[in-house]
Scaffold this motif. Structure first.
Motif, PDB file in Angstrom:
ATOM      1  N   THR A  72       0.823  -1.322   0.152  1.00 35.04           N
ATOM      2  CA  THR A  72       0.143  -0.137   0.112  1.00 35.04           C
ATOM      3  C   THR A  72       0.818   1.327   0.142  1.00 35.04           C
ATOM      4  O   THR A  72       0.533   2.136  -0.832  1.00 35.04           O
ATOM      5  CB  THR A  72      -0.857   0.188   1.212  1.00 35.04           C
ATOM      6  N   LEU A  73       1.911   1.273   1.142  1.00 40.85           N
ATOM      7  CA  LEU A  73       2.535   2.493   0.993  1.00 40.85           C
ATOM      8  C   LEU A  73       3.610   2.604  -0.003  1.00 40.85           C
ATOM      9  O   LEU A  73       3.891   3.604  -0.755  1.00 40.85           O
ATOM     10  CB  LEU A  73       3.405   2.370   2.299  1.00 40.85           C
ATOM     11  N   LEU A  76       1.276   4.051  -2.839  1.00 44.66           N
ATOM     12  CA  LEU A  76       0.761   5.536  -2.475  1.00 44.66           C
ATOM     13  C   LEU A  76       2.326   6.377  -2.788  1.00 44.66           C
ATOM     14  O   LEU A  76       2.054   7.644  -3.000  1.00 44.66           O
ATOM     15  CB  LEU A  76       0.502   5.591  -1.209  1.00 44.66           C
ATOM     16  N   GLY A  77       3.121   5.796  -2.276  1.00 42.03           N
ATOM     17  CA  GLY A  77       4.615   6.765  -2.330  1.00 42.03           C
ATOM     18  C   GLY A  77       5.378   6.573  -3.650  1.00 42.03           C
ATOM     19  O   GLY A  77       6.472   7.216  -3.707  1.00 42.03           O
ATOM     20  N   PRO A 204       2.631   3.851 -10.718  1.00 44.10           N
ATOM     21  CA  PRO A 204       1.877   3.004  -9.921  1.00 44.10           C
ATOM     22  C   PRO A 204       1.202   2.006 -10.715  1.00 44.10           C
ATOM     23  O   PRO A 204       1.079   0.644 -10.623  1.00 44.10           O
ATOM     24  CB  PRO A 204       0.738   3.651  -9.121  1.00 44.10           C
TER      25      PRO A 204
END
Length: 395
Positions: A72-73, A76-77, A204
């Motif tokens: 997830t991170l 997102l990052g 992403p």
């Protein structure tokens, strides 16, 4: 230019050493924070009036946080600069561990361990990408192993020191120590990790598409199943030393340090094995893992065989760097997500290991049953490895 080739101009060796040391301190913080609860399991159980297998749920909550947070991170990052992500992730780790230190109840302890686990995998994933981008292509596994050396040093030094601190000043003090180390890492990463002006930003969507490859999922399955045996044994090391080996609690830090010695040896050997043997290194480590886990069940009855026995279990860390680079190679369009997901898989192993072990212990099979359960998990990992070798792209 291939993503696996060295950049045209590599940084000076002194710059690389300082950068690797700064990121390795973060690995040290994470290793101490992840494993301290295992050495303090009897203390936490007594303080919160729980059983040891119940405290095992807090270990699994941390592992679940890693599994959720790593992909997830990382996604997102993806648009952030890698240095900035490292700083944010380590700051979050400091906050989670400080909250753990002040947890008033078992429910809050479980919640704060989950939060502490969120930045774990993404930190290691991004640190691996940064480290491997700063050296020649045939030195990448060694660079990743050096950054992960902080994790194995945490097993040798951080975890025993945190356990001693917790035994003398209460288990909460160990997590205050972890938070302090994490904040020191923030300062050193800010100072010593370079920020390339032309750093490529991740997409992403491309990162997610790379995860459609079957070999990616096979590598993650090897990590999550084959590595569970190490955590099955290590999670219950403290009560095993008290109940089976029948030593005083003061010996527990020495057992943890022996595991750390094995971890350091395994980390170095794992990086060298992959640089010379590539994916075959994974199969060799899994066969070795089965042998040392079976030996542990016999070694646990005497302190003088338990200490070398748990050191041998620690050498299973040799699986980490080879699988890390393997994933970064086969999912080369998603290096950050691949590297982070490797740690998510290892922490699925960290959740499965205590769970399998807890079920066996609760069923009355005894504390040493963890070695047999662990060997079965390593065997399952070996079967997955052999299937991956036979599949297309499994060289």
């Amino acid at each position: 230019m291939s993503v696996h080739q060295a950049p045209p101009q590599l940084p000076a060796k002194s710059t690389v050493v300082k950068m690797e040391a700064a990121m390795a301190l973060g690995s040290f913080a994470i290793g101490t924070g992840e494993f301290a609860i295992m050495g303090l399991m009897p203390d936490i159980a007594s303080n919160l009036q729980l059983s040891e297998p119940q405290v095992g749920h807090a270990i699994s909550a941390y592992a679940l946080g890693v599994m959720v947070g790593a992909p997830t991170l990382a996604i997102l990052g993806a648009k952030l600069l890698r240095k900035h992500m490292l700083l944010l992730l380590m700051a979050l780790y400091a906050i989670g561990n400080l909250a753990t230190a002040f947890a008033p109840s078992f429910a809050s302890l479980v919640a704060f361990r989950f939060i502490s686990g969120l930045p774990h995998g993404a930190y290691f994933g991004i640190a691996a990408v940064v480290a491997s981008s700063m050296v020649a292509s045939n030195q990448r596994a060694g660079a990743v192993a050096r950054v992960m050396m902080g994790l194995t040093l945490a097993m040798l030094l951080g975890n025993p020191v945190a356990t001693l601190l917790g035994q003398f000043f209460g288990w909460r003090s160990a997590f205050v120590l972890v938070a302090a180390i994490a904040l020191a890492t923030v300062a050193l990463v800010w100072r010593f990790v370079p920020q390339p002006h032309d750093e490529p930003r991740s997409d992403p969507r491309k990162e997610l598409r790379a995860f459609a490859l079957p070999q990616v999922w096979m590598a993650l399955a090897i990590a999550s199943i084959g590595f569970a045996g190490m955590f099955c044994v290590f999670s219950y090391l403290a009560p095993t030393m008290l109940q089976v080996t029948q030593v005083a609690p003061q010996w527990i830090p020495f057992g943890l340090a022996a595991f750390g010695v094995g971890g350091i040896v395994g980390n170095i050997v794992g990086g060298k094995l992959f640089d010379s043997l590539q994916f075959r290194a994974v199969g060799i480590v899994l066969v070795w893992s089965m042998a040392v886990l079976l030996f542990f069940s016999f070694a646990a009855h005497s302190l003088w065989t338990l200490l070398p026995g748990i050191a041998l279990v620690g050498t299973m860390i040799a699986l980490a760097a080879p699988l890390q680079i393997r994933l970064m190679d086969i999912a080369h369009e998603a290096p950050s997500l691949a590297a982070a997901s490797n740690h998510a898989a290892f922490n699925l192993a960290n959740a499965l290991g205590p769970w399998f072990g807890g079920m066996a212990i609760s069923a009355g099979l005894g504390w040493t049953s963890t070695g047999y359960i662990g060997a079965a998990a390593a065997l399952a990992g070996l079967v997955i490895y052999l299937i991956a070798r036979r599949m297309k792209g499994g060289h």
